[in-house]
Design an enzyme around this catalytic site. Structure first.
Site, PDB file in Angstrom:
ATOM      1  N   GLU A  75       0.830  -1.200   0.000  1.00 57.50           N
ATOM      2  CA  GLU A  75       0.000   0.000   0.000  1.00 57.50           C
ATOM      3  C   GLU A  75       0.866   1.253   0.000  1.00 57.50           C
ATOM      4  O   GLU A  75       0.615   2.206  -0.757  1.00 57.50           O
ATOM      5  CB  GLU A  75      -0.928   0.004   1.216  1.00 57.50           C
ATOM      6  CG  GLU A  75      -1.831   1.238   1.257  1.00 57.50           C
ATOM      7  CD  GLU A  75      -2.508   1.434   2.598  1.00 57.50           C
ATOM      8  OE1 GLU A  75      -3.678   1.841   2.615  1.00 57.50           O
ATOM      9  OE2 GLU A  75      -1.856   1.204   3.641  1.00 57.50           O
ATOM     10  N   TRP A  97      -8.573  -1.616   0.306  1.00 59.13           N
ATOM     11  CA  TRP A  97      -9.343  -0.476  -0.188  1.00 59.13           C
ATOM     12  C   TRP A  97     -10.590  -0.902  -0.966  1.00 59.13           C
ATOM     13  O   TRP A  97     -11.303  -0.048  -1.496  1.00 59.13           O
ATOM     14  CB  TRP A  97      -8.467   0.400  -1.090  1.00 59.13           C
ATOM     15  CG  TRP A  97      -7.554   1.314  -0.324  1.00 59.13           C
ATOM     16  CD1 TRP A  97      -6.249   1.111   0.001  1.00 59.13           C
ATOM     17  CD2 TRP A  97      -7.897   2.590   0.232  1.00 59.13           C
ATOM     18  NE1 TRP A  97      -5.754   2.164   0.717  1.00 59.13           N
ATOM     19  CE2 TRP A  97      -6.742   3.096   0.868  1.00 59.13           C
ATOM     20  CE3 TRP A  97      -9.067   3.360   0.246  1.00 59.13           C
ATOM     21  CZ2 TRP A  97      -6.721   4.324   1.521  1.00 59.13           C
ATOM     22  CZ3 TRP A  97      -9.044   4.586   0.895  1.00 59.13           C
ATOM     23  CH2 TRP A  97      -7.884   5.063   1.523  1.00 59.13           C
ATOM     24  N   TYR A 139      -4.519   9.758  -0.594  1.00 54.41           N
ATOM     25  CA  TYR A 139      -3.154   9.944  -0.107  1.00 54.41           C
ATOM     26  C   TYR A 139      -2.088  10.166  -1.177  1.00 54.41           C
ATOM     27  O   TYR A 139      -1.416  11.203  -1.192  1.00 54.41           O
ATOM     28  CB  TYR A 139      -2.753   8.717   0.718  1.00 54.41           C
ATOM     29  CG  TYR A 139      -3.578   8.506   1.957  1.00 54.41           C
ATOM     30  CD1 TYR A 139      -3.289   9.185   3.141  1.00 54.41           C
ATOM     31  CD2 TYR A 139      -4.658   7.618   1.958  1.00 54.41           C
ATOM     32  CE1 TYR A 139      -4.045   8.986   4.287  1.00 54.41           C
ATOM     33  CE2 TYR A 139      -5.417   7.417   3.103  1.00 54.41           C
ATOM     34  CZ  TYR A 139      -5.113   8.103   4.266  1.00 54.41           C
ATOM     35  OH  TYR A 139      -5.867   7.914   5.385  1.00 54.41           O
ATOM     36  N   ARG A 180      12.224  23.452  10.262  1.00 48.43           N
ATOM     37  CA  ARG A 180      11.014  22.988  10.943  1.00 48.43           C
ATOM     38  C   ARG A 180       9.857  22.855   9.949  1.00 48.43           C
ATOM     39  O   ARG A 180       8.698  22.861  10.345  1.00 48.43           O
ATOM     40  CB  ARG A 180      10.656  23.953  12.080  1.00 48.43           C
ATOM     41  CG  ARG A 180      11.722  24.009  13.177  1.00 48.43           C
ATOM     42  CD  ARG A 180      11.309  24.916  14.321  1.00 48.43           C
ATOM     43  NE  ARG A 180      11.318  26.311  13.945  1.00 48.43           N
ATOM     44  CZ  ARG A 180      12.375  27.127  14.074  1.00 48.43           C
ATOM     45  NH1 ARG A 180      13.513  26.647  14.564  1.00 48.43           N
ATOM     46  NH2 ARG A 180      12.314  28.395  13.725  1.00 48.43           N
ATOM     47  N   ARG A 181      10.203  22.715   8.672  1.00 51.38           N
ATOM     48  CA  ARG A 181       9.179  22.662   7.625  1.00 51.38           C
ATOM     49  C   ARG A 181       9.223  21.358   6.818  1.00 51.38           C
ATOM     50  O   ARG A 181       8.722  21.317   5.692  1.00 51.38           O
ATOM     51  CB  ARG A 181       9.342  23.862   6.682  1.00 51.38           C
ATOM     52  CG  ARG A 181       9.243  25.194   7.415  1.00 51.38           C
ATOM     53  CD  ARG A 181       9.462  26.368   6.489  1.00 51.38           C
ATOM     54  NE  ARG A 181       9.456  27.629   7.220  1.00 51.38           N
ATOM     55  CZ  ARG A 181       9.611  28.832   6.675  1.00 51.38           C
ATOM     56  NH1 ARG A 181       9.800  28.930   5.362  1.00 51.38           N
ATOM     57  NH2 ARG A 181       9.594  29.923   7.422  1.00 51.38           N
ATOM     58  N   CYS A 200      -6.838   9.813   7.031  1.00 55.48           N
ATOM     59  CA  CYS A 200      -6.800   9.620   8.485  1.00 55.48           C
ATOM     60  C   CYS A 200      -5.399   9.948   8.995  1.00 55.48           C
ATOM     61  O   CYS A 200      -5.234  10.803   9.863  1.00 55.48           O
ATOM     62  CB  CYS A 200      -7.201   8.188   8.841  1.00 55.48           C
ATOM     63  SG  CYS A 200      -8.899   7.788   8.404  1.00 55.48           S
ATOM     64  N   ARG A 224      -5.821  12.110  12.425  1.00 60.25           N
ATOM     65  CA  ARG A 224      -7.036  12.770  12.895  1.00 60.25           C
ATOM     66  C   ARG A 224      -8.051  11.766  13.432  1.00 60.25           C
ATOM     67  O   ARG A 224      -8.817  12.054  14.357  1.00 60.25           O
ATOM     68  CB  ARG A 224      -7.681  13.584  11.772  1.00 60.25           C
ATOM     69  CG  ARG A 224      -8.181  12.711  10.633  1.00 60.25           C
ATOM     70  CD  ARG A 224      -9.188  13.367   9.731  1.00 60.25           C
ATOM     71  NE  ARG A 224      -9.628  12.412   8.717  1.00 60.25           N
ATOM     72  CZ  ARG A 224     -10.734  11.675   8.819  1.00 60.25           C
ATOM     73  NH1 ARG A 224     -11.514  11.770   9.877  1.00 60.25           N
ATOM     74  NH2 ARG A 224     -11.059  10.828   7.857  1.00 60.25           N
ATOM     75  N   SER A 225      -8.099  10.576  12.830  1.00 61.84           N
ATOM     76  CA  SER A 225      -9.069   9.547  13.186  1.00 61.84           C
ATOM     77  C   SER A 225      -8.352   8.214  13.162  1.00 61.84           C
ATOM     78  O   SER A 225      -7.665   7.899  12.187  1.00 61.84           O
ATOM     79  CB  SER A 225     -10.232   9.548  12.190  1.00 61.84           C
ATOM     80  OG  SER A 225     -11.103   8.457  12.423  1.00 61.84           O
ATOM     81  N   CYS A 226      -8.495   7.426  14.223  1.00 60.60           N
ATOM     82  CA  CYS A 226      -7.730   6.195  14.301  1.00 60.60           C
ATOM     83  C   CYS A 226      -8.562   5.040  14.829  1.00 60.60           C
ATOM     84  O   CYS A 226      -9.029   5.062  15.974  1.00 60.60           O
ATOM     85  CB  CYS A 226      -6.510   6.390  15.200  1.00 60.60           C
ATOM     86  SG  CYS A 226      -5.521   4.890  15.302  1.00 60.60           S
ATOM     87  N   ASP A 227      -8.748   4.044  13.977  1.00 59.25           N
ATOM     88  CA  ASP A 227      -9.322   2.758  14.348  1.00 59.25           C
ATOM     89  C   ASP A 227      -8.176   1.938  14.944  1.00 59.25           C
ATOM     90  O   ASP A 227      -7.350   1.389  14.229  1.00 59.25           O
ATOM     91  CB  ASP A 227      -9.905   2.095  13.101  1.00 59.25           C
ATOM     92  CG  ASP A 227     -10.354   0.661  13.310  1.00 59.25           C
ATOM     93  OD1 ASP A 227     -10.206   0.139  14.438  1.00 59.25           O
ATOM     94  OD2 ASP A 227     -10.845   0.045  12.350  1.00 59.25           O
ATOM     95  N   ASN A 235      -0.871   1.556  10.298  1.00 62.62           N
ATOM     96  CA  ASN A 235      -0.368   2.927  10.289  1.00 62.62           C
ATOM     97  C   ASN A 235       1.009   3.033  10.929  1.00 62.62           C
ATOM     98  O   ASN A 235       1.885   3.751  10.431  1.00 62.62           O
ATOM     99  CB  ASN A 235      -1.339   3.863  11.007  1.00 62.62           C
ATOM    100  CG  ASN A 235      -2.722   3.889  10.407  1.00 62.62           C
ATOM    101  OD1 ASN A 235      -3.714   3.943  11.131  1.00 62.62           O
ATOM    102  ND2 ASN A 235      -2.829   3.825   9.083  1.00 62.62           N
ATOM    103  N   LEU A 266     -12.231   2.623  19.220  1.00 65.77           N
ATOM    104  CA  LEU A 266     -12.450   1.209  18.940  1.00 65.77           C
ATOM    105  C   LEU A 266     -13.902   1.023  18.556  1.00 65.77           C
ATOM    106  O   LEU A 266     -14.795   1.611  19.182  1.00 65.77           O
ATOM    107  CB  LEU A 266     -12.135   0.354  20.175  1.00 65.77           C
ATOM    108  CG  LEU A 266     -10.676   0.298  20.611  1.00 65.77           C
ATOM    109  CD1 LEU A 266     -10.561  -0.258  22.024  1.00 65.77           C
ATOM    110  CD2 LEU A 266      -9.854  -0.552  19.634  1.00 65.77           C
ATOM    111  N   ALA A 321     -15.307  -1.116   9.085  1.00 63.89           N
ATOM    112  CA  ALA A 321     -16.443  -0.183   9.030  1.00 63.89           C
ATOM    113  C   ALA A 321     -16.236   0.743   7.841  1.00 63.89           C
ATOM    114  O   ALA A 321     -15.217   1.412   7.738  1.00 63.89           O
ATOM    115  CB  ALA A 321     -16.532   0.615  10.322  1.00 63.89           C
TER     116      ALA A 321
END
Length: 322
Positions: A75, A97, A139, A180-181, A200, A224-227, A235, A266, A321
């Site tokens: 992936e 996917w 992505y 820092r970029r 995510c 931002r969102s994590c299963d 990840n 979860l 999901a």
């Protein structure tokens, strides 16, 4: 933000994976019950942090269940091509996917085709895949071809040259390591509504520590969102692998992976997975070996990667999901 302490004690007796299990237990026992977009429902906490030392090839590859790291690697390599169509993944047997374009096809056409038959058609019929296998500008598109638009004298805009964020970060790490970029961003607000799933794992920031001869490349990933049960194992591997690849390309050593999550959750229908995994004890210390250093980061192949000392416990399946 909940910070799970670095699990490496001075004696080295606490396994690095324990912080993942502690986070899973905390969410399951104390998380807020929420109804999410899937309708399944989650237990969720706001903010969490995990830290993993990547020195000497160490990888955050879970051992309390089998993680199919080659699937995650395929992936990642697909992301680096900039492709947004699932067909290259399907042809490699990667299924992660498939549900999104299948659901879109059924919704738009009314054809109640089963998932397996849909995927088989993606593999067999390139024209069908071009129409129904695309995920929108997800992505890889943002990573290597972030769209730009130039203002014209007549007041209109025309499409400009895309920005390859991956190549730009590697160049900036080589030429200005103290910057820092060093950031790769996937959250393109203007294109979110065209994506099958908004990113995510959205923001990667790289940091160089140590002297030039022994420079270490660290990575902070904000998700931002994590299963946590199904997504986070992939990840963590992918972020650590990307860090190792960029470190090799910039003649540094992998440093630390710092993972930060926003909505960390979860799914309620994953109870059997969670309870089984929490009953297990991690063991072994997986190590990554990269067989060669290709000319660019875009030239790696799946056979370039080998993992040693990985003897995971049995896989635990659970529904995705969508």
């Amino acid at each position: 933000m909940v910070t799970v302490a670095n699990p490496l004690s001075p004696s080295g007796n606490i396994h690095p994976e324990q912080q993942y299990l502690d986070l899973m237990r905390q969410i399951w026992e104390t998380g807020s019950e929420r109804i999410d977009r899937t309708g399944i429902g989650t237990r969720s906490i706001c903010g969490a942090m995990l830290r993993f030392d990547l020195a000497d090839g160490a990888m955050p590859l879970l051992t309390t269940k089998r993680v199919y790291w080659k699937t995650a690697t395929r992936e990642l390599l697909w992301f680096l091509t900039g492709s947004t169509n699932i067909r290259p993944l399907v042809l490699q047997g990667v299924k992660i996917w498939n549900e999104w374009p299948h659901a879109n096809y059924v919704r738009e056409t009314g054809d109640p085709i089963g998932l397996d038959d849909f995927v088989a058609r993606i593999a067999e019929d390139e024209t069908f895949a071009n129409r129904w296998g695309d995920l929108g500008p997800v992505y890889g598109k943002q990573w290597v071809d972030w769209p730009t638009y130039r203002y014209r004298a007549d007041g209109l805009y025309e499409k400009g040259e895309g920005i390859n964020q991956i190549a730009a970060v590697i160049d900036s790490l080589r030429t200005s390591p103290g910057s820092r970029r060093h950031i790769i961003e996937g959250w393109n607000v203007a294109e979110l509504d065209r994506m099958a799933l908004p990113p995510c794992h959205k923001t990667y920031q790289f940091h160089v520590s140590g002297e030039e001869e022994g420079a270490r490349l660290n990575c902070v990933l904000y998700q931002r969102s994590c299963d946590v049960a199904l997504g986070l194992p992939f990840n963590l591997w992918s972020a650590a692998l990307l860090t190792a690849m960029i470190a090799q390309q910039t003649e540094m050593q992998p440093g630390e992976l710092v993972w930060m999550g926003g909505d960390v959750h979860l799914y309620r229908n994953h109870a059997h997975l969670i309870e089984e995994q929490l009953s297990r004890t991690p063991g072994g210390h997986p190590r990554l070996v990269i067989a060669r250093r290709p000319e660019t980061i875009f030239d790696y192949r799946i056979e370039d990667f080998t993992v040693h000392d990985y003897t995971p416990q049995a896989p635990i399946s659970a529904p995705v999901a969508v």
